[in-house]
Write an enzyme that holds these catalytic residues in place. Sequence first.
Site, PDB file in Angstrom:
ATOM      1  CB  THR A  35       0.456 -45.332  25.743  1.00  0.00           C
ATOM      2  OG1 THR A  35      -0.110 -44.107  26.212  1.00  0.00           O
ATOM      3  CG2 THR A  35      -0.591 -46.144  25.022  1.00  0.00           C
ATOM      4  NE  ARG A  88       7.938 -36.402  31.392  1.00  0.00           N
ATOM      5  CZ  ARG A  88       7.498 -36.284  30.165  1.00  0.00           C
ATOM      6  NH1 ARG A  88       8.113 -35.511  29.314  1.00  0.00           N
ATOM      7  NH2 ARG A  88       6.420 -36.934  29.766  1.00  0.00           N
ATOM      8  CE  LYS A 103       5.830 -42.271  15.809  1.00  0.00           C
ATOM      9  NZ  LYS A 103       4.819 -43.020  16.534  1.00  0.00           N
ATOM     10  CB  VAL A 107       6.729 -48.020  10.245  1.00  0.00           C
ATOM     11  CG1 VAL A 107       5.859 -47.639   9.050  1.00  0.00           C
ATOM     12  CG2 VAL A 107       8.048 -47.265  10.197  1.00  0.00           C
ATOM     13  CB  ILE A 139       1.088 -53.435  10.270  1.00  0.00           C
ATOM     14  CG1 ILE A 139      -0.347 -52.973  10.518  1.00  0.00           C
ATOM     15  CG2 ILE A 139       1.202 -54.164   8.933  1.00  0.00           C
ATOM     16  CD1 ILE A 139      -0.865 -51.960   9.486  1.00  0.00           C
ATOM     17  N   GLY A 158      -4.935 -43.230  23.769  1.00  0.00           N
ATOM     18  CA  GLY A 158      -3.494 -43.536  23.744  1.00  0.00           C
ATOM     19  C   GLY A 158      -2.913 -43.609  22.350  1.00  0.00           C
ATOM     20  CE  LYS A 216       3.831 -43.759  12.752  1.00  0.00           C
ATOM     21  NZ  LYS A 216       2.437 -43.500  13.101  1.00  0.00           N
ATOM     22  N   GLY A 258      -1.920 -47.490  19.560  1.00  0.00           N
ATOM     23  CA  GLY A 258      -2.542 -48.043  20.765  1.00  0.00           C
ATOM     24  C   GLY A 258      -1.565 -48.930  21.516  1.00  0.00           C
TER      25      GLY A 258
HETATM   26  P1  NAP Z   1       3.794 -41.777  26.523  1.00  0.00           P
HETATM   27  O1  NAP Z   1       2.549 -42.449  26.922  1.00  0.00           O
HETATM   28  O2  NAP Z   1       3.831 -40.303  26.488  1.00  0.00           O
HETATM   29  O3  NAP Z   1       4.956 -42.321  27.480  1.00  0.00           O
HETATM   30  C1  NAP Z   1       6.233 -41.757  27.499  1.00  0.00           C
HETATM   31  C2  NAP Z   1       6.978 -42.305  28.717  1.00  0.00           C
HETATM   32  O4  NAP Z   1       8.303 -41.812  28.692  1.00  0.00           O
HETATM   33  C3  NAP Z   1       6.384 -41.878  30.057  1.00  0.00           C
HETATM   34  O5  NAP Z   1       6.476 -42.938  30.958  1.00  0.00           O
HETATM   35  C4  NAP Z   1       7.273 -40.711  30.495  1.00  0.00           C
HETATM   36  O6  NAP Z   1       7.400 -40.616  31.891  1.00  0.00           O
HETATM   37  C5  NAP Z   1       8.602 -41.112  29.896  1.00  0.00           C
HETATM   38  N1  NAP Z   1       9.414 -39.966  29.529  1.00  0.00           N
HETATM   39  C6  NAP Z   1       9.199 -39.095  28.523  1.00  0.00           C
HETATM   40  N2  NAP Z   1      10.177 -38.177  28.476  1.00  0.00           N
HETATM   41  C7  NAP Z   1      11.036 -38.473  29.486  1.00  0.00           C
HETATM   42  C8  NAP Z   1      12.246 -37.883  29.964  1.00  0.00           C
HETATM   43  N3  NAP Z   1      12.770 -36.807  29.378  1.00  0.00           N
HETATM   44  N4  NAP Z   1      12.850 -38.480  31.009  1.00  0.00           N
HETATM   45  C9  NAP Z   1      12.324 -39.554  31.603  1.00  0.00           C
HETATM   46  N5  NAP Z   1      11.183 -40.166  31.188  1.00  0.00           N
HETATM   47  C10 NAP Z   1      10.552 -39.623  30.151  1.00  0.00           C
HETATM   48  O7  NAP Z   1       4.252 -42.263  25.072  1.00  0.00           O
HETATM   49  P2  NAP Z   1       3.800 -43.561  24.285  1.00  0.00           P
HETATM   50  O8  NAP Z   1       2.500 -43.314  23.602  1.00  0.00           O
HETATM   51  O9  NAP Z   1       3.954 -44.767  25.126  1.00  0.00           O
HETATM   52  O10 NAP Z   1       4.877 -43.573  23.090  1.00  0.00           O
HETATM   53  C11 NAP Z   1       6.198 -43.961  23.328  1.00  0.00           C
HETATM   54  C12 NAP Z   1       6.941 -44.074  22.001  1.00  0.00           C
HETATM   55  O11 NAP Z   1       6.290 -45.040  21.168  1.00  0.00           O
HETATM   56  C13 NAP Z   1       6.964 -42.784  21.176  1.00  0.00           C
HETATM   57  O12 NAP Z   1       8.178 -42.715  20.465  1.00  0.00           O
HETATM   58  C14 NAP Z   1       5.820 -42.954  20.199  1.00  0.00           C
HETATM   59  O13 NAP Z   1       5.991 -42.231  19.000  1.00  0.00           O
HETATM   60  C15 NAP Z   1       5.922 -44.438  19.933  1.00  0.00           C
HETATM   61  N6  NAP Z   1       4.689 -45.085  19.486  1.00  0.00           N
HETATM   62  C16 NAP Z   1       3.551 -44.870  20.164  1.00  0.00           C
HETATM   63  C17 NAP Z   1       2.393 -45.507  19.753  1.00  0.00           C
HETATM   64  C18 NAP Z   1       1.081 -45.312  20.438  1.00  0.00           C
HETATM   65  O14 NAP Z   1       0.078 -45.789  19.927  1.00  0.00           O
HETATM   66  N7  NAP Z   1       1.035 -44.648  21.584  1.00  0.00           N
HETATM   67  C19 NAP Z   1       2.441 -46.358  18.630  1.00  0.00           C
HETATM   68  C20 NAP Z   1       3.656 -46.538  17.963  1.00  0.00           C
HETATM   69  C21 NAP Z   1       4.781 -45.904  18.399  1.00  0.00           C
HETATM   70  P3  NAP Z   1       6.152 -40.275  32.851  1.00  0.00           P
HETATM   71  O15 NAP Z   1       5.227 -41.451  32.699  1.00  0.00           O
HETATM   72  O16 NAP Z   1       6.695 -40.167  34.205  1.00  0.00           O
HETATM   73  O17 NAP Z   1       5.570 -39.010  32.307  1.00  0.00           O
HETATM   74  N1  HSE Z   2       0.672 -41.231  17.145  1.00  0.00           N
HETATM   75  C1  HSE Z   2       0.904 -42.334  16.288  1.00  0.00           C
HETATM   76  C2  HSE Z   2      -0.325 -42.598  15.453  1.00  0.00           C
HETATM   77  C3  HSE Z   2       1.227 -43.551  17.086  1.00  0.00           C
HETATM   78  O1  HSE Z   2      -1.396 -42.081  15.803  1.00  0.00           O
HETATM   79  O2  HSE Z   2      -0.233 -43.287  14.456  1.00  0.00           O
HETATM   80  C4  HSE Z   2       1.627 -44.734  16.226  1.00  0.00           C
HETATM   81  O3  HSE Z   2       2.866 -44.494  15.636  1.00  0.00           O
END
Ligand code: NAP
Ligand code: HSE
Length: 435
Positions: free
Chosen positions: A13, A45, A105, A132, A136, A187, A205, A303
Amino acid sequence: MQPVRIGMLGFGTVGQGVATILERSAERITRRAGRPLVIQRVLVRDLARVRSVSLDGNKLTTDWRSVVNDPEVDLVVELMGGVEPTVGYVQAALEAGKPVVTANKALLAERGWEIFGSARSARQVVAFEASVAGGIPIVQAVSIGLAANQIQSISAILNGTCNYILSAMTLRGITYQTALAQAQQLGYAEADPTLDVDGTDTAHKLAVLAQLAFDATVVTSDIPRQGIDRLDIADIRCAGELGYTIKLLARAKLAPDGSIELRVAPRLVKQGTPLADVKDAYNAIRVVGDYVGDTLFYGRGAGAMPTASAVVSDIIDVVCGRANPTFETQNLWKSDRGQTRLAHPDQASSRYYLRFNIADQPGVIGQIAMILGRCGISIASIIQHDTGRDDSPDAPVSLILMTHCAQESAMSAALVEIDQLEVVRAPSVCLGVDE
Ligand code: NAP
Ligand code: HSE
């Protein structure tokens, strides 16, 4: 101009959001960073997974070493999430002389000592604005904009998924499960959404914010926390009837003795106040500083694009050299600092919302009121709806009480006694109340 070549760990995402911004706004970002930013190599992955953003050439790989050790990668952006094996990949990147930008985080809260230790040894920087409150810029605000202040307290909505679920249940009458599925589809949720709904993500956070605001090094598992996964729709409705809305709040407060109160829990928030009005995946953070007084930060907390906005801003900061001096003076997760003393949760005090499932019989309210009174807890209001079931006095009904301010230790003692009454079906519900 020599481009900055980015190695990405993860292309889900947020990773795809980052690629979109870098492509769509290349000219502006080049101007602000002073050099073009290009994605060189990306760890995933599953190479066969269908993605909404495609990259030129053969940039995807399943070999993490080919990202962090590639001499043609200048900077590593970690967006794969999780603690293991991520911690090793990030340390390897730092040891290979590459600065790291991360949104993770969980990684910082659980393994900050190692990550920041490796960064200092390698004279590299770790930038983590996106970790976090999504889009923001709260990390910048607390560590730079408010640097003149001793932060006194933080009260915040830090999880977009939980706020989305609570808003959907409150305003659209959607079930918990449907709202969670929607948050996942949009997402917002973690790969394992249990982390969102059980309060762990918010605690992660809060642990990061506590580092910045109070120089507090805390073990996340020491932060008392409760999520929204066991919240009953009945309490959302009763809170509404009383003029409150339920929010998952992260709270931090500097106590007069220098200890820090940290807590994650759903609480009743008075309707019409800023935090009560935060809807959907938005987050808000109220920070009180000794000189500045009250401040409020608001925006999208989860998001693809809001989070990618923070990640790309961090990349620009690192590339143009702004991140390094900040990082050096922040002194985060320093091993010589020792662990911060957390205030015991029993010391906290609050107004409380209580819901008891009671038998609809004479004297029940009296028994409950007697125990509360003995524990020094004063009742502010009582509601019991007439079920009209005069023929079945044993069928449970809800009794809702609001208390005046009471000590948490007194409330816990009272609840233990009340839940032992024969006329009460345990466990009773107890939530703190914010005015
Ligand atoms: P996601 O959609 O699950 O994407 C994770 C990505 O990492 C995927 O491309 C996955 O590969 C790859 N991956 C995971 N484990 C792996 C491994 N062991 N080896 C190789 N590749 C691996 O996660 P996301 O929502 O983008 O979030 C990513 C980070 O940002 C997390 O730490 C989350 O807490 C943080 N975050 C997310 C948001 C949000 O709104 N989503 C907001 C703030 C912070 P595949 O695609 O091949 O499965
Ligand atoms: N899963 C987290 C949330 C993503 O919903 O706030 C942003 O850190």
